[in-house]
Scaffold this motif. Structure first.
Motif, PDB file in Angstrom:
ATOM      1  N   VAL A 111      17.216 -60.681 -16.837  1.00  0.00           N
ATOM      2  CA  VAL A 111      17.485 -59.252 -16.843  1.00  0.00           C
ATOM      3  C   VAL A 111      17.850 -58.817 -15.424  1.00  0.00           C
ATOM      4  CG1 VAL A 111      16.572 -56.981 -17.425  1.00  0.00           C
ATOM      5  CG2 VAL A 111      15.802 -58.992 -18.700  1.00  0.00           C
ATOM      6  N   GLU A 112      18.921 -58.026 -15.304  1.00  0.00           N
ATOM      7  CA  GLU A 112      19.348 -57.485 -14.012  1.00  0.00           C
ATOM      8  C   GLU A 112      18.836 -56.052 -13.869  1.00  0.00           C
ATOM      9  OE1 GLU A 112      20.927 -59.088 -11.708  1.00  0.00           O
ATOM     10  OE2 GLU A 112      21.770 -60.860 -12.693  1.00  0.00           O
ATOM     11  N   PHE A 113      18.642 -55.601 -12.618  1.00  0.00           N
ATOM     12  CA  PHE A 113      18.046 -54.288 -12.363  1.00  0.00           C
ATOM     13  C   PHE A 113      18.822 -53.543 -11.292  1.00  0.00           C
ATOM     14  CE2 PHE A 113      14.764 -57.178 -13.715  1.00  0.00           C
ATOM     15  CZ  PHE A 113      14.108 -56.462 -14.704  1.00  0.00           C
ATOM     16  N   ASP A 114      18.697 -52.203 -11.339  1.00  0.00           N
ATOM     17  CA  ASP A 114      19.194 -51.395 -10.235  1.00  0.00           C
ATOM     18  C   ASP A 114      18.069 -51.203  -9.218  1.00  0.00           C
ATOM     19  OD1 ASP A 114      17.474 -49.441 -11.208  1.00  0.00           O
ATOM     20  OD2 ASP A 114      19.063 -48.214 -12.089  1.00  0.00           O
ATOM     21  N   ALA A 115      18.318 -50.426  -8.184  1.00  0.00           N
ATOM     22  CA  ALA A 115      17.346 -50.276  -7.103  1.00  0.00           C
ATOM     23  C   ALA A 115      16.043 -49.632  -7.566  1.00  0.00           C
ATOM     24  CB  ALA A 115      17.952 -49.451  -5.978  1.00  0.00           C
ATOM     25  N   SER A 116      16.103 -48.824  -8.627  1.00  0.00           N
ATOM     26  CA  SER A 116      14.907 -48.139  -9.117  1.00  0.00           C
ATOM     27  C   SER A 116      14.100 -48.967 -10.098  1.00  0.00           C
ATOM     28  CB  SER A 116      15.299 -46.819  -9.780  1.00  0.00           C
ATOM     29  OG  SER A 116      16.038 -47.051 -10.974  1.00  0.00           O
ATOM     30  N   GLY A 117      14.626 -50.141 -10.483  1.00  0.00           N
ATOM     31  CA  GLY A 117      13.914 -50.999 -11.408  1.00  0.00           C
ATOM     32  C   GLY A 117      14.324 -50.854 -12.852  1.00  0.00           C
ATOM     33  N   LYS A 118      15.336 -50.029 -13.140  1.00  0.00           N
ATOM     34  CA  LYS A 118      15.833 -49.900 -14.503  1.00  0.00           C
ATOM     35  C   LYS A 118      16.803 -51.038 -14.802  1.00  0.00           C
ATOM     36  CE  LYS A 118      15.389 -44.882 -14.955  1.00  0.00           C
ATOM     37  NZ  LYS A 118      16.105 -43.615 -15.242  1.00  0.00           N
ATOM     38  N   PRO A 119      16.720 -51.612 -16.022  1.00  0.00           N
ATOM     39  CA  PRO A 119      17.622 -52.724 -16.339  1.00  0.00           C
ATOM     40  C   PRO A 119      19.075 -52.274 -16.414  1.00  0.00           C
ATOM     41  CG  PRO A 119      16.405 -52.035 -18.285  1.00  0.00           C
ATOM     42  CD  PRO A 119      15.820 -51.283 -17.133  1.00  0.00           C
ATOM     43  N   THR A 120      19.962 -53.100 -15.896  1.00  0.00           N
ATOM     44  CA  THR A 120      21.397 -52.808 -15.942  1.00  0.00           C
ATOM     45  C   THR A 120      22.166 -53.826 -16.780  1.00  0.00           C
ATOM     46  OG1 THR A 120      21.736 -54.073 -13.899  1.00  0.00           O
ATOM     47  CG2 THR A 120      21.345 -51.702 -13.680  1.00  0.00           C
ATOM     48  N   GLY A 121      21.552 -54.885 -17.167  1.00  0.00           N
ATOM     49  CA  GLY A 121      22.218 -55.889 -17.981  1.00  0.00           C
ATOM     50  C   GLY A 121      21.233 -56.987 -18.354  1.00  0.00           C
ATOM     51  N   PRO A 122      21.560 -57.793 -19.388  1.00  0.00           N
ATOM     52  CA  PRO A 122      22.717 -57.632 -20.270  1.00  0.00           C
ATOM     53  C   PRO A 122      22.590 -56.400 -21.172  1.00  0.00           C
ATOM     54  CG  PRO A 122      21.274 -59.338 -21.097  1.00  0.00           C
ATOM     55  CD  PRO A 122      20.713 -58.927 -19.765  1.00  0.00           C
ATOM     56  N   ARG A 123      23.650 -56.122 -21.917  1.00  0.00           N
ATOM     57  CA  ARG A 123      23.713 -54.878 -22.673  1.00  0.00           C
ATOM     58  C   ARG A 123      22.574 -54.746 -23.675  1.00  0.00           C
ATOM     59  NH1 ARG A 123      28.796 -53.695 -26.492  1.00  0.00           N
ATOM     60  NH2 ARG A 123      27.754 -55.348 -27.656  1.00  0.00           N
TER      61      ARG A 123
END
Length: 352
Positions: free
Chosen positions: A320-332
């Motif tokens: 799982v990929e994340f943004d700086a705030s820790g919210k997942p950005t991928g996969p869809r």
């Protein structure tokens, strides 16, 4: 007594969703949908997450079922198992309603004083005996059969999968790798060089983000003993940073490909050396490698990802990929799953 049940196992649905691979590694160690444990200090532990009564996690799971599937909750848990929740509750509220009576913690420090009401109901006649002998009575075994039957219900199983995924996103990935001087256990590691210094090493999603094996490895430790996992990861970060001359914060490090193998190796070394006791008053020591938790997670990961050299090479497919705030950005599918989970947690009045 051994853990009871587990015939209804969690089976990965698709290997294109990293959540499934992570959860499979944990489920192989924790148990099945109908696993129930009445023999340790948690009084009752249930399901693929082995959610514990004394920490309020079992009650949180029941609240999740009640909010999202009220008919199933009444049929399976109120009428079937014989347990209910107070009409109004907060997250980690340990109160439980049994036979119209609300069970509560009592004041005190000793386990049998604090949890006397729960012990008398779920493990009758067990007070004063060793934990491993408390589920031997006919009354306790009757509770075991009821909880096992609840774990076989298809709707309850779906709720278990959703709730376990919620824990992965909202607790584990957002967890901060922080070691405090007050809570440091100097006897945790046999090698003093592996003992982490007190400090904040950053959020967990920065340590494991995007790397499926790191996510599987660390989460399999975290679900059983969060602070132990925190110290293991902090010690590994400290070791890699000292060897490279870096700051002990992953957010300041260069590209993951330059340090990923070193960090995995350091975590595994610390895991092999670790003997952990949950409290300073003692209790059964937990050895995460010798107790086969890590080997099971590794085998599940290798089987599902096709990466036979998981401890040395980059994962066959990403986590799982994340943004700086820790919210997942991928996969869809992970991002969509996260949004659904947050909505269901809010419906149950649980933190997201």
């Amino acid at each position: 007594m051994a853990q009871v049940g587990g015939k209804h196992r969690f089976r990965v649905q698709s290997t294109d969703d990293p959540r499934h691979v992570i959860l499979q590694g944990v489920a192989d160690a924790e148990g099945g949908y109908d696993s129930v444990n009445l023999w340790d200090s948690a009084v009752v532990s249930f399901g693929i997450g082995q959610w514990t009564l004394i920490h309020g996690k079992l009650q949180d799971f029941l609240a999740y079922v009640r909010a999202n599937h009220p008919r199933t909750f009444r049929r399976v848990f109120v009428r079937g198992v014989g347990v209910d929740l107070p009409a109004q509750r907060r997250a980690k509220d340990t109160r439980l309603v049994v036979g119209g009576r609300t069970l509560r913690k009592s004041r005190g420090t000793a386990h049998d004083v604090v949890w006397r009401e729960f012990e008398e109901v779920f493990r009758p006649g067990g007070l004063g005996r060793p934990f491993r002998e408390r589920d031997d009575s006919p009354g306790a075994q009757a509770w075991v059969r009821r909880w096992r039957a609840a774990g076989r219900d298809p709707v309850v199983q779906q709720c278990q999968y959703e709730f376990k995924t919620a824990e992965l996103f909202t607790r584990f990935f957002r967890h901060r790798v922080r070691v405090t001087a007050k809570r440091k256990y100097p006897s945790m590691f046999s090698d003093p060089a592996l003992r982490p210094a007190a400090g904040d090493y950053g959020p967990m999603h920065q340590v494991v983000g995007g790397d499926l094996w790191l996510q599987t490895l660390v989460y399999s430790l975290y679900v059983n003993a969060p602070y132990m996992a925190t110290c293991l990861v902090a010690g590994a970060i400290q070791e890699v940073a000292a060897a490279r001359g870096w700051q002990p914060k992953v957010s300041t490090w260069p590209a993951r490909s330059l340090w990923r193998a070193d960090l995995v190796a350091a975590i595994e070394r610390a895991t092999r050396a670790c003997t952990y006791r949950a409290t300073r008053r003692g209790g059964r020591p937990f050895r995460p490698w010798r107790d086969s938790r890590l080997p099971k997670a590794l085998r599940a990961y290798q089987r599902l990802s096709g990466d036979a050299s998981a401890t040395r090479d980059q994962a066959s497919f990403p986590g799982v990929e994340f943004d700086a705030s820790g919210k997942p950005t991928g996969p869809r599918n992970a991002v969509q799953g996260y949004a659904r989970i947050v909505a269901k947690l809010q419906q149950a009045g649980l933190p997201d």
